[in-house]
Design a protein around this motif. Structure first.
Motif, PDB file in Angstrom:
ATOM      1  N   PRO A 111       0.832  -1.214   0.000  1.00 47.07           N
ATOM      2  CA  PRO A 111       0.000   0.000   0.000  1.00 47.07           C
ATOM      3  C   PRO A 111       0.864   1.261   0.000  1.00 47.07           C
ATOM      4  O   PRO A 111       1.963   1.276   0.586  1.00 47.07           O
ATOM      5  CB  PRO A 111      -0.789  -0.124   1.311  1.00 47.07           C
ATOM      6  CG  PRO A 111      -0.850  -1.592   1.564  1.00 47.07           C
ATOM      7  CD  PRO A 111       0.472  -2.133   1.099  1.00 47.07           C
ATOM      8  N   ASP A 112       0.396   2.298  -0.681  1.00 43.05           N
ATOM      9  CA  ASP A 112       1.132   3.561  -0.707  1.00 43.05           C
ATOM     10  C   ASP A 112       1.376   4.065   0.715  1.00 43.05           C
ATOM     11  O   ASP A 112       0.590   3.808   1.636  1.00 43.05           O
ATOM     12  CB  ASP A 112       0.357   4.622  -1.483  1.00 43.05           C
ATOM     13  CG  ASP A 112       0.334   4.346  -2.973  1.00 43.05           C
ATOM     14  OD1 ASP A 112       1.084   3.453  -3.418  1.00 43.05           O
ATOM     15  OD2 ASP A 112      -0.436   5.017  -3.681  1.00 43.05           O
ATOM     16  N   THR A 113       2.472   4.778   0.860  1.00 42.93           N
ATOM     17  CA  THR A 113       2.831   5.362   2.150  1.00 42.93           C
ATOM     18  C   THR A 113       2.626   6.867   2.105  1.00 42.93           C
ATOM     19  O   THR A 113       3.085   7.528   1.172  1.00 42.93           O
ATOM     20  CB  THR A 113       4.306   5.064   2.495  1.00 42.93           C
ATOM     21  OG1 THR A 113       4.503   3.645   2.534  1.00 42.93           O
ATOM     22  CG2 THR A 113       4.684   5.674   3.827  1.00 42.93           C
ATOM     23  N   THR A 114       1.926   7.399   3.085  1.00 38.67           N
ATOM     24  CA  THR A 114       1.705   8.839   3.165  1.00 38.67           C
ATOM     25  C   THR A 114       2.719   9.457   4.112  1.00 38.67           C
ATOM     26  O   THR A 114       2.846   9.031   5.270  1.00 38.67           O
ATOM     27  CB  THR A 114       0.291   9.168   3.665  1.00 38.67           C
ATOM     28  OG1 THR A 114      -0.668   8.641   2.746  1.00 38.67           O
ATOM     29  CG2 THR A 114       0.093  10.680   3.774  1.00 38.67           C
ATOM     30  N   PHE A 115       3.440  10.434   3.615  1.00 41.03           N
ATOM     31  CA  PHE A 115       4.363  11.199   4.456  1.00 41.03           C
ATOM     32  C   PHE A 115       3.701  12.543   4.743  1.00 41.03           C
ATOM     33  O   PHE A 115       3.483  13.350   3.836  1.00 41.03           O
ATOM     34  CB  PHE A 115       5.711  11.385   3.746  1.00 41.03           C
ATOM     35  CG  PHE A 115       6.451  10.094   3.540  1.00 41.03           C
ATOM     36  CD1 PHE A 115       6.978   9.399   4.615  1.00 41.03           C
ATOM     37  CD2 PHE A 115       6.604   9.561   2.267  1.00 41.03           C
ATOM     38  CE1 PHE A 115       7.661   8.206   4.430  1.00 41.03           C
ATOM     39  CE2 PHE A 115       7.283   8.370   2.070  1.00 41.03           C
ATOM     40  CZ  PHE A 115       7.815   7.687   3.159  1.00 41.03           C
ATOM     41  N   ALA A 124       3.766   8.182  -1.392  1.00 47.49           N
ATOM     42  CA  ALA A 124       4.843   7.534  -2.134  1.00 47.49           C
ATOM     43  C   ALA A 124       4.449   6.091  -2.417  1.00 47.49           C
ATOM     44  O   ALA A 124       3.827   5.424  -1.582  1.00 47.49           O
ATOM     45  CB  ALA A 124       6.144   7.567  -1.336  1.00 47.49           C
ATOM     46  N   HIS A 125       4.797   5.614  -3.610  1.00 44.14           N
ATOM     47  CA  HIS A 125       4.594   4.212  -3.929  1.00 44.14           C
ATOM     48  C   HIS A 125       5.574   3.396  -3.091  1.00 44.14           C
ATOM     49  O   HIS A 125       6.690   3.844  -2.799  1.00 44.14           O
ATOM     50  CB  HIS A 125       4.833   3.959  -5.413  1.00 44.14           C
ATOM     51  CG  HIS A 125       3.930   4.749  -6.297  1.00 44.14           C
ATOM     52  ND1 HIS A 125       2.598   4.475  -6.449  1.00 44.14           N
ATOM     53  CD2 HIS A 125       4.172   5.846  -7.070  1.00 44.14           C
ATOM     54  CE1 HIS A 125       2.048   5.340  -7.286  1.00 44.14           C
ATOM     55  NE2 HIS A 125       2.989   6.183  -7.668  1.00 44.14           N
ATOM     56  N   PHE A 139      10.572   3.366  -1.200  1.00 42.44           N
ATOM     57  CA  PHE A 139       9.536   4.383  -1.321  1.00 42.44           C
ATOM     58  C   PHE A 139       9.945   5.309  -2.464  1.00 42.44           C
ATOM     59  O   PHE A 139      11.048   5.841  -2.454  1.00 42.44           O
ATOM     60  CB  PHE A 139       9.414   5.186  -0.017  1.00 42.44           C
ATOM     61  CG  PHE A 139       9.229   4.335   1.209  1.00 42.44           C
ATOM     62  CD1 PHE A 139       7.971   3.924   1.603  1.00 42.44           C
ATOM     63  CD2 PHE A 139      10.336   3.928   1.967  1.00 42.44           C
ATOM     64  CE1 PHE A 139       7.795   3.138   2.738  1.00 42.44           C
ATOM     65  CE2 PHE A 139      10.174   3.139   3.093  1.00 42.44           C
ATOM     66  CZ  PHE A 139       8.895   2.741   3.482  1.00 42.44           C
ATOM     67  N   TYR A 140       9.074   5.479  -3.450  1.00 45.07           N
ATOM     68  CA  TYR A 140       9.452   6.321  -4.582  1.00 45.07           C
ATOM     69  C   TYR A 140       8.288   7.185  -5.043  1.00 45.07           C
ATOM     70  O   TYR A 140       7.121   6.847  -4.872  1.00 45.07           O
ATOM     71  CB  TYR A 140       9.978   5.471  -5.743  1.00 45.07           C
ATOM     72  CG  TYR A 140       8.920   4.648  -6.452  1.00 45.07           C
ATOM     73  CD1 TYR A 140       8.236   5.162  -7.573  1.00 45.07           C
ATOM     74  CD2 TYR A 140       8.592   3.376  -6.018  1.00 45.07           C
ATOM     75  CE1 TYR A 140       7.269   4.410  -8.214  1.00 45.07           C
ATOM     76  CE2 TYR A 140       7.627   2.623  -6.661  1.00 45.07           C
ATOM     77  CZ  TYR A 140       6.965   3.149  -7.764  1.00 45.07           C
ATOM     78  OH  TYR A 140       5.992   2.408  -8.397  1.00 45.07           O
ATOM     79  N   ARG A 175      13.745   8.359  -4.783  1.00 48.71           N
ATOM     80  CA  ARG A 175      13.543   7.060  -4.153  1.00 48.71           C
ATOM     81  C   ARG A 175      14.361   6.941  -2.874  1.00 48.71           C
ATOM     82  O   ARG A 175      15.491   7.446  -2.799  1.00 48.71           O
ATOM     83  CB  ARG A 175      13.942   5.937  -5.114  1.00 48.71           C
ATOM     84  CG  ARG A 175      13.368   4.580  -4.725  1.00 48.71           C
ATOM     85  CD  ARG A 175      13.718   3.527  -5.752  1.00 48.71           C
ATOM     86  NE  ARG A 175      15.011   2.921  -5.483  1.00 48.71           N
ATOM     87  CZ  ARG A 175      15.876   2.554  -6.418  1.00 48.71           C
ATOM     88  NH1 ARG A 175      15.600   2.753  -7.690  1.00 48.71           N
ATOM     89  NH2 ARG A 175      17.021   2.000  -6.098  1.00 48.71           N
ATOM     90  N   ILE A 176      13.774   6.286  -1.888  1.00 51.17           N
ATOM     91  CA  ILE A 176      14.466   5.974  -0.637  1.00 51.17           C
ATOM     92  C   ILE A 176      14.418   4.465  -0.447  1.00 51.17           C
ATOM     93  O   ILE A 176      13.339   3.868  -0.452  1.00 51.17           O
ATOM     94  CB  ILE A 176      13.812   6.680   0.561  1.00 51.17           C
ATOM     95  CG1 ILE A 176      13.979   8.199   0.437  1.00 51.17           C
ATOM     96  CG2 ILE A 176      14.411   6.182   1.877  1.00 51.17           C
ATOM     97  CD1 ILE A 176      13.268   8.984   1.522  1.00 51.17           C
TER      98      ILE A 176
END
Length: 215
Positions: A111-115, A124-125, A139-140, A175-176
């Motif tokens: 699932p996408d991550t919300t920052f 972020a995908h 995370f990109y 990307r991280i």
């Protein structure tokens, strides 16, 4: 030792991005934005180094025609947790799933991550990647002219629009990569969020908006 293996794995992934593209007829000429960035080596409990040279990217080669500039930094925080921070200035974007697969990784979309904080607010995908004993959470996101393109179709439309009118826009893939297992998504997201928030505070708003999108 683990840190060195992680850097090598990240470099392999970067190279796979290059090799997975069809060689374009003309060299993409970027905006030179990345060369203007002054990314700090130390800030907010993070200490890093530039490992771009270790990637061995010869951007003058026709093989790298789709990418203008690349930046790869490795950071470690005070607790000894590490990550890779990657920025590509590209004239075309390839889905990271293809790049990871080409480098021999098995991948799983998460699932996408919300920052979200007082300073940043974007999605972020998120991918879990695995190759042998090497596992990581990535995370990109893609930012085109300070606006995050949430879907691949959206970024392709934007690129087509700008190309039709001969308009040059800063197009970045950010990307991280963090070593970990799939079950570590939440803790990895917290680590990435801490890094993003601190870096955003350090950068001036102009550069931060190009990397993290308009607030």
């Amino acid at each position: 030792m683990k840190s060195s293996k992680f850097i090598i794995a990240g470099i392999i992934l970067i190279l796979s991005i290059v090799l997975s593209y069809t060689v374009p007829k003309a060299k993409y000429r970027g905006t030179g934005f990345i060369s203007t960035l002054d990314i700090p080596k130390s800030f907010g409990g993070w200490s890093g180094k530039d490992v771009t040279a270790q990637a061995g990217l010869n951007l003058n080669s026709d093989m790298y025609g789709f990418v203008s500039e690349a930046l790869v930094y490795q950071y470690i925080n005070e607790e000894g947790k590490s990550l890779l921070f990657i920025i590509l200035d590209a004239g075309n974007f390839h889905h990271p799933k293809v790049c990871f697969t080409g480098a021999g990784y098995s991948i799983k979309e998460l699932p996408d991550t919300t920052f979200r904080s007082d300073n940043v607010n974007f999605k972020a995908h998120t991918l879990f990647t695995e190759r042998g004993r090497e596992t990581a959470l990535s995370f990109y996101w893609i930012v085109i002219d300070k606006n995050i393109a949430h879907e691949w179709v959206e970024q392709k439309i934007k690129q087509l629009f700008f190309s039709l009118f001969g308009t040059q826009r800063v197009g970045l893939m950010v990307r991280i990569d963090i070593p970990g297992q799939e079950a570590d998504q939440e803790s990895a997201a917290m680590l990435a969020g801490d890094f993003i928030n601190n870096l955003d505070i350090f950068l001036d708003k102009h550069n931060a908006d190009y990397i993290f999108g308009n607030k």
